[in-house]
Structure formats: structure tokens, C-alpha cells
Motif scaffolding. Structure first.
Motif, PDB file in Angstrom:
ATOM      1  N   SER A 180      27.201  16.572 -10.415  1.00 21.33           N
ATOM      2  CA  SER A 180      27.280  17.089  -9.045  1.00 21.33           C
ATOM      3  C   SER A 180      25.877  17.357  -8.517  1.00 21.33           C
ATOM      4  O   SER A 180      24.912  17.413  -9.273  1.00 21.33           O
ATOM      5  CB  SER A 180      28.122  18.374  -8.974  1.00 21.33           C
ATOM      6  OG  SER A 180      27.432  19.465  -9.558  1.00 21.33           O
ATOM      7  N   LEU A 230      31.902  24.806  -6.150  1.00 18.40           N
ATOM      8  CA  LEU A 230      32.428  24.592  -4.801  1.00 18.40           C
ATOM      9  C   LEU A 230      32.783  25.921  -4.141  1.00 18.40           C
ATOM     10  O   LEU A 230      32.563  26.105  -2.931  1.00 18.40           O
ATOM     11  CB  LEU A 230      33.644  23.673  -4.859  1.00 18.40           C
ATOM     12  CG  LEU A 230      33.374  22.238  -5.339  1.00 18.40           C
ATOM     13  CD1 LEU A 230      34.684  21.476  -5.498  1.00 18.40           C
ATOM     14  CD2 LEU A 230      32.450  21.506  -4.361  1.00 18.40           C
ATOM     15  N   THR A 264      28.588  16.668  -3.328  1.00 14.28           N
ATOM     16  CA  THR A 264      28.943  15.266  -3.511  1.00 14.28           C
ATOM     17  C   THR A 264      27.740  14.410  -3.913  1.00 14.28           C
ATOM     18  O   THR A 264      26.613  14.662  -3.493  1.00 14.28           O
ATOM     19  CB  THR A 264      29.583  14.681  -2.241  1.00 14.28           C
ATOM     20  OG1 THR A 264      28.650  14.750  -1.155  1.00 14.28           O
ATOM     21  CG2 THR A 264      30.838  15.442  -1.876  1.00 14.28           C
ATOM     22  N   ASP A 273      30.717  10.712 -11.272  1.00 18.08           N
ATOM     23  CA  ASP A 273      31.361  11.593 -10.294  1.00 18.08           C
ATOM     24  C   ASP A 273      32.845  11.818 -10.563  1.00 18.08           C
ATOM     25  O   ASP A 273      33.540  12.417  -9.742  1.00 18.08           O
ATOM     26  CB  ASP A 273      31.149  11.072  -8.871  1.00 18.08           C
ATOM     27  CG  ASP A 273      31.921   9.792  -8.582  1.00 18.08           C
ATOM     28  OD1 ASP A 273      32.570   9.262  -9.499  1.00 18.08           O
ATOM     29  OD2 ASP A 273      31.850   9.317  -7.432  1.00 18.08           O
ATOM     30  N   LEU A 320      33.821  15.550 -10.642  1.00 15.37           N
ATOM     31  CA  LEU A 320      33.762  16.176  -9.322  1.00 15.37           C
ATOM     32  C   LEU A 320      34.885  15.682  -8.420  1.00 15.37           C
ATOM     33  O   LEU A 320      35.450  16.455  -7.647  1.00 15.37           O
ATOM     34  CB  LEU A 320      32.402  15.905  -8.672  1.00 15.37           C
ATOM     35  CG  LEU A 320      32.163  16.592  -7.324  1.00 15.37           C
ATOM     36  CD1 LEU A 320      32.263  18.103  -7.462  1.00 15.37           C
ATOM     37  CD2 LEU A 320      30.799  16.205  -6.758  1.00 15.37           C
ATOM     38  N   ARG A 321      35.194  14.396  -8.498  1.00 16.67           N
ATOM     39  CA  ARG A 321      36.301  13.865  -7.704  1.00 16.67           C
ATOM     40  C   ARG A 321      37.583  14.647  -7.987  1.00 16.67           C
ATOM     41  O   ARG A 321      38.333  15.003  -7.061  1.00 16.67           O
ATOM     42  CB  ARG A 321      36.529  12.388  -8.035  1.00 16.67           C
ATOM     43  CG  ARG A 321      35.585  11.432  -7.340  1.00 16.67           C
ATOM     44  CD  ARG A 321      35.913   9.996  -7.684  1.00 16.67           C
ATOM     45  NE  ARG A 321      35.059   9.099  -6.940  1.00 16.67           N
ATOM     46  CZ  ARG A 321      35.296   8.691  -5.706  1.00 16.67           C
ATOM     47  NH1 ARG A 321      36.398   9.108  -5.092  1.00 16.67           N
ATOM     48  NH2 ARG A 321      34.476   7.881  -5.091  1.00 16.67           N
ATOM     49  N   TYR A 347      37.193  18.240  -6.621  1.00 13.94           N
ATOM     50  CA  TYR A 347      36.986  18.295  -5.170  1.00 13.94           C
ATOM     51  C   TYR A 347      38.260  18.058  -4.384  1.00 13.94           C
ATOM     52  O   TYR A 347      38.531  18.723  -3.382  1.00 13.94           O
ATOM     53  CB  TYR A 347      35.943  17.241  -4.784  1.00 13.94           C
ATOM     54  CG  TYR A 347      35.196  17.528  -3.509  1.00 13.94           C
ATOM     55  CD1 TYR A 347      33.939  18.124  -3.546  1.00 13.94           C
ATOM     56  CD2 TYR A 347      35.726  17.199  -2.273  1.00 13.94           C
ATOM     57  CE1 TYR A 347      33.233  18.378  -2.381  1.00 13.94           C
ATOM     58  CE2 TYR A 347      35.030  17.449  -1.102  1.00 13.94           C
ATOM     59  CZ  TYR A 347      33.784  18.037  -1.161  1.00 13.94           C
ATOM     60  OH  TYR A 347      33.097  18.285  -0.001  1.00 13.94           O
ATOM     61  N   TYR A 349      36.917  14.036  -0.928  1.00 12.93           N
ATOM     62  CA  TYR A 349      35.657  13.688  -1.581  1.00 12.93           C
ATOM     63  C   TYR A 349      34.963  12.490  -0.927  1.00 12.93           C
ATOM     64  O   TYR A 349      33.774  12.553  -0.609  1.00 12.93           O
ATOM     65  CB  TYR A 349      35.868  13.414  -3.065  1.00 12.93           C
ATOM     66  CG  TYR A 349      34.577  13.086  -3.782  1.00 12.93           C
ATOM     67  CD1 TYR A 349      33.686  14.110  -4.136  1.00 12.93           C
ATOM     68  CD2 TYR A 349      34.210  11.773  -4.071  1.00 12.93           C
ATOM     69  CE1 TYR A 349      32.489  13.828  -4.773  1.00 12.93           C
ATOM     70  CE2 TYR A 349      33.015  11.486  -4.705  1.00 12.93           C
ATOM     71  CZ  TYR A 349      32.156  12.521  -5.046  1.00 12.93           C
ATOM     72  OH  TYR A 349      30.966  12.234  -5.663  1.00 12.93           O
ATOM     73  N   ASP A 350      35.646  11.393  -0.722  1.00 15.11           N
ATOM     74  CA  ASP A 350      35.001  10.195  -0.189  1.00 15.11           C
ATOM     75  C   ASP A 350      34.459  10.421   1.221  1.00 15.11           C
ATOM     76  O   ASP A 350      33.346  10.000   1.541  1.00 15.11           O
ATOM     77  CB  ASP A 350      35.977   9.017  -0.195  1.00 15.11           C
ATOM     78  CG  ASP A 350      36.189   8.447  -1.596  1.00 15.11           C
ATOM     79  OD1 ASP A 350      35.246   8.499  -2.408  1.00 15.11           O
ATOM     80  OD2 ASP A 350      37.300   7.972  -1.878  1.00 15.11           O
ATOM     81  N   ASP A 359      33.562  13.285   2.617  1.00 12.88           N
ATOM     82  CA  ASP A 359      32.431  14.207   2.572  1.00 12.88           C
ATOM     83  C   ASP A 359      31.209  13.564   1.925  1.00 12.88           C
ATOM     84  O   ASP A 359      30.070  13.890   2.272  1.00 12.88           O
ATOM     85  CB  ASP A 359      32.815  15.482   1.824  1.00 12.88           C
ATOM     86  CG  ASP A 359      33.784  16.350   2.617  1.00 12.88           C
ATOM     87  OD1 ASP A 359      34.029  16.031   3.792  1.00 12.88           O
ATOM     88  OD2 ASP A 359      34.299  17.334   2.058  1.00 12.88           O
ATOM     89  N   THR A 360      31.423  12.646   0.999  1.00 13.95           N
ATOM     90  CA  THR A 360      30.306  11.925   0.390  1.00 13.95           C
ATOM     91  C   THR A 360      29.610  11.042   1.420  1.00 13.95           C
ATOM     92  O   THR A 360      28.381  10.895   1.408  1.00 13.95           O
ATOM     93  CB  THR A 360      30.802  11.053  -0.783  1.00 13.95           C
ATOM     94  OG1 THR A 360      31.409  11.894  -1.760  1.00 13.95           O
ATOM     95  CG2 THR A 360      29.664  10.294  -1.432  1.00 13.95           C
TER      96      THR A 360
END
Length: 455
Positions: free
Chosen positions: A108, A244, A287, A321, A324-325, A328, A332-333, A335-336
Motif C-alpha cells: 500500500s 484506511l 492505492t 496490490d 489492499l484490493r 479496500y 479500489y480501481d 480510486d486508483t
């Protein structure tokens, strides 16, 4: 570059303090290495520890031992020895960690700056040096292999200096280098968040190079030992969820978060808030963004030149990741893909009477009596300061007109263009702007305040 190196094993033992004891009978111990004063890592370090979110996520079956260090080098050394399970450090130390440990993973990000503004170069207040070119023949304090050192090397080359011959880099832990700068043992100091801001705030240094001028992203992240993560995926999940939690707390309670970090570290709250507040130099987002991965790849050739601890690394293996995925969730995608700072300065400007709408000009005033108030532009901020009166301002923050780097208003270099005031972190930046905008004229901070007070 003539570099004075200390042995890696000595680095591993330097700058370390321990918190916590051996795990109580029946409890599993988790050892977390962090850097309390590297406040770009607070959501995986100081703030996380102060809030107790990790312990809450883990439950009574675990005991967390927090180990505090000045740089990433000793954390890496202890991860190699299996004595730290999870650690946080900057981008260059992360690469060294990957190369030396060979069984760690970046899981992360804590915070980042897409232009590189977390690293800076300062000189003594009375120094006549105003640009990096003026450092030819000088001794420069840096932590060898750190993000601040990497920025220095790249910036020197961009300024036309040969890092191998034109300066002498002296390897210091950040607090030692700060003392050496004040004592005259070195002529400049190249470091990472929050040391340059601290020294400038304390009137012990002036800024001559803002890393944002380099345009290369810099960041800090969380690294775990792969064997530990495979055996304890639930711990990694709890850690990332707690990170988080801490990130949300920082965004929702920026002043309180700054005060908690300040109390725990001894740093002035005003300095912590410079980096970690809304619109701060650091963007806190866990992210693993493609821009940061690309920056890591960009850094590898420079790290090979400046660190004996680095031979090479497979980034495709190192960056993972998946943990974290899972922690999260479905956002996630999306915000990444976003690079907008989740923590913005918002509200209505009390002096100009307009909403704060543009992050590129949004500024902020922190009053002695009371909290903070927003300013739509640096010009509006000056009006607020003038209206507040002498002794009523705790801190005032403005974004550099060219790079966007948040800086102290009273430490900035100011220009006046028509009816607007433009702040810059460095004289070099202001001069570059004037070269393209000849109508812009230099003005001191005191002059600008006096003119706005007379409006």
C-alpha cells in the motif's frame, strides 16, 4: 559524487526507539517498523498508533510492538533479519528493501506528491546561495539512499552540476544533518518530509529547491515480509483496514490529526499541518497508482549510482496490490485511477466573500484563537491576515503559483501581477515566472500585507 558513508549495520542500529514489550503469554506478536517524524507515513505509523485502530482490528489475541526509526534503512535491516514484520518507508528505501530482503512486498501507499514536493533542499538563513547551481564545491547533508538523496542527485544534474564531482554528499541521519547545518558543518541539507519544512518554520534554514520543480512523483508506502503475509493474511488485512481507518480520520479531522501527530513526535503542529492538512504537500491515498509504479522504475538507475545497498529489483514481483484490493473493496480501481487530493480546502472565503473553488489557488489561515478558515486565493489570504492583526495568526498556507506546493505564506517569495499576489516556494521559481511574465514585480510579504491592509 564524493560520499561519506556509514556502515549499513551501524545505520540499522541508529535512530531506533522501541515501544511495547514481548507478547504476553498466549498472544501473537506483530512488530511494526515506522518513522514517527516522517509524517507522510502517519496513517501506517504515528497516527495509526495514536488512534489504536490496528490493535482494535486485531483484537485481544495480538500484541503490537511499534519500533520507531529516523529512516527506512534500519527498518529494512531488521526485516532482512526477520525482526520486523511490517514497515513503512519512502520510495528509494522501498527499492533497497526489495533488493536486500528479496522476500518483501509493497502492499500500500501512505502518502505521495505527484511532482516530488516531499523532498527539498535548504541552506542556512544567511547563506547567499539561492539556487542549486550555487552549491558547487559545497558539502551537502543527506541520508544516502533516501528519497531526499535521490531528488538531490536528479536535481543537481538538471541544474547542470555533476553530482559525482561538484558536491560532497555527507551521509547523516536527518537530525544529525539538521544540527550540522546549524553548526556550519555542511552548507546545505537535502531531506524528505518533514525536515525541510521544520527547519524553515524554525528560521534555521531557507528553501532553495522545491522537489516539485523536478516533476518526478515521490511517495511512501507499506512493505511486508512475504513469508509473514502468507502465514498471517488476516494480520495484513487488519493492518490495511486500520490504515484506511486512519486515512479517513486524517481527512475528516485534519487539525486534530495534526495535533495528535505533533504531540507524539514533538514536531510543531503547524509543520505537520503544512504537509498533512487539506491541500497539503502530501496526498494521503493508499492505492498503488500507475504513476507511482512508473516513478519507481524511473528511480532505479539513480539508486544504482548512489547506494551500495542496491543491485536491482523486479518491480513486477515486489508490488502486490492483492491484499489492499481485498481490504479496500469495490471502489479500489476507481480510486486508483484518481489523483485528486481527497482532502480539499473548502468553504467560503470570509474576506473575499466567495466560495473556495480552485485547488490551485486555495489557501488557509490558522488563527491563534480558533481554528482554520479558507481563502479562495493567496490575495484573499493576505487580506485575512491583514484583518486579523499582529499576533493573531498561528500559521498561513499558500500554494506555489507554479508547482502548487503548499508553503508558509511568511516564508514564501512573493510577486505582484496587476491586482493579484503570487507566492513561490523559492526565489528560483519566482525568477522563472518573471522571465515569462515581465509585468510581475517582486514584493515582500510585509509590503503585500501593508497594501492589503490599506484596501
Amino acid at each position: 559524487m564524493r560520499v561519506v558513508l556509514a556502515a549499513a549495520l551501524l545505520l540499522a542500529l541508529a535512530g531506533c526507539s522501541l515501544s511495547g514489550t514481548a507478547a504476553a503469554p498466549g498472544k501473537k506478536k506483530l512488530v511494526v517498523g515506522y518513522q514517527s517524524k516522517t509524517i507522510n507515513t502517519v496513517t501506517a505509523g504515528t497516527l495509526l498508533r495514536e488512534l489504536g485502530y490496528l490493535e482494535k482490528r486485531l483484537g485481544d489475541g495480538y500484541a503490537v510492538e511499534w519500533q520507531d526509526h529516523d529512516t527506512g534503512a534500519p527498518i529494512t535491516a531488521k526485516m532482512v533479519a526477520g525482526k520486523i514484520d511490517i514497515g513503512s518507508m519512502g520510495d528509494y528505501p522501498l527499492l533497497i528493501n526489495a533488493a536486500r530482503a528479496k522476500n518483501t512486498e509493497l502492499v500500500s501507499i501512505t502518502g505521495y506528491n505527484l511532482r516530488g514536493g516531499l523532498n527539498m533542499v535548504v541552506v542556512p538563513p544567511a547563506s547567499k546561495v539561492t539556487t542549486l547551481a550555487g552549491l558547487k564545491g559545497a558539502k551537502v547533508s543527506a541520508s544516502v539512499g533516501s528519497a531526499g538523496h535521490g531528488t538531490l542527485v536528479q536535481a543537481l544534474e538538471k541544474a547542470g552540476l555533476d553530482p559525482a564531482a561538484d558536491v560532497e554528499v555527507v551521509n547523516h541521519q536527518p537530525p544529525v544533518g539538521a544540527s550540522q547545518l546549524e553548526a556550519g558543518g555542511v552548507q546545505a541539507y537535502a531531506q524528505f518530509v518533514a525536515w525541510p519544512g521544520l527547519l524553515v518554520f524554525q528560521d534555521k534554514a531557507k528553501l532553495i529547491y522545491d522537489g516539485s520543480a523536478l516533476g518526478v512523483p515521490t511517495f511512501h508506502g507499506v512493505v511486508v515480509r512475504e513469508p509473514y503475509a502468507k502465514e498471517n493474511p488476516q494480520v495484513v488485512d487488519a493492518f490495511l483496514k486500520a490504515q484506511l481507518d486512519a486515512t479517513r480520520y486524517l481527512h475528516d479531522n485534519p487539525l486534530r490529526a495534526a495535533e495528535l501527530v505533533a504531540k507524539a513526535t514533538g514536531l510543531p503542529p503547524e509543520v505537520v499541518y503544512l504537509y498533512n492538512g487539506p491541500g497539503g504537500i502530501a496526498t494521503f491515498d493508499a492505492t498503488l497508482k500507475p504513476q507511482l509504479k512508473a516513478a519507481h522504475q524511473h528511480d532505479i538507475p539513480y539508486l544504482k549510482r548512489i547506494s551500495q545497498d542496491f543491485a536491482g529489483v523486479d518491480l513486477s514481483r515486489f508490488v502486490n496490490d492483492s491484499y489492499l484490493r481485498k481490504a479496500y473493496g469495490p471502489a479500489y480501481d476507481a480510486d486508483t485511477a484518481s489523483t485528486a487530493n481527497p482532502a480539499k480546502i473548502t468553504g467560503t472565503d470570509p474576506a473575499c466573500g466567495v466560495p473556495v473553488a480552485d485547488p490551485r489557488t486555495a489557501s488557509e489561515l490558522w488563527l491563534v484563537a480558533g481554528g482554520t478558515q479558507p481563502a479562495a486565493t493567496p490575495t484573499c489570504l493576505l487580506r485575512q491576515i491583514a484583518a486579523a492583526g499582529a499576533g493573531k495568526v498561528r500559521a498561513a498556507y499558500v500554494p506555489d503559483a507554479a508547482t502548487g506546493t503548499r508553503w508558509f505564506a511568511d516564508k514564501s517569495v512573493w510577486l505582484r501581477e496587476k491586482d493579484s499576489y503570487l507566492p513561490f516556494t523559492t526565489r528560483d521559481g519566482a525568477d522563472a515566472y518573471r522571465a515569462a511574465h515581465p509585468a510581475a514585480k517582486p514584493v515582500t510579504y510585509a509590503e503585500a500585507l501593508e497594501k492589503e491592509a490599506a484596501r
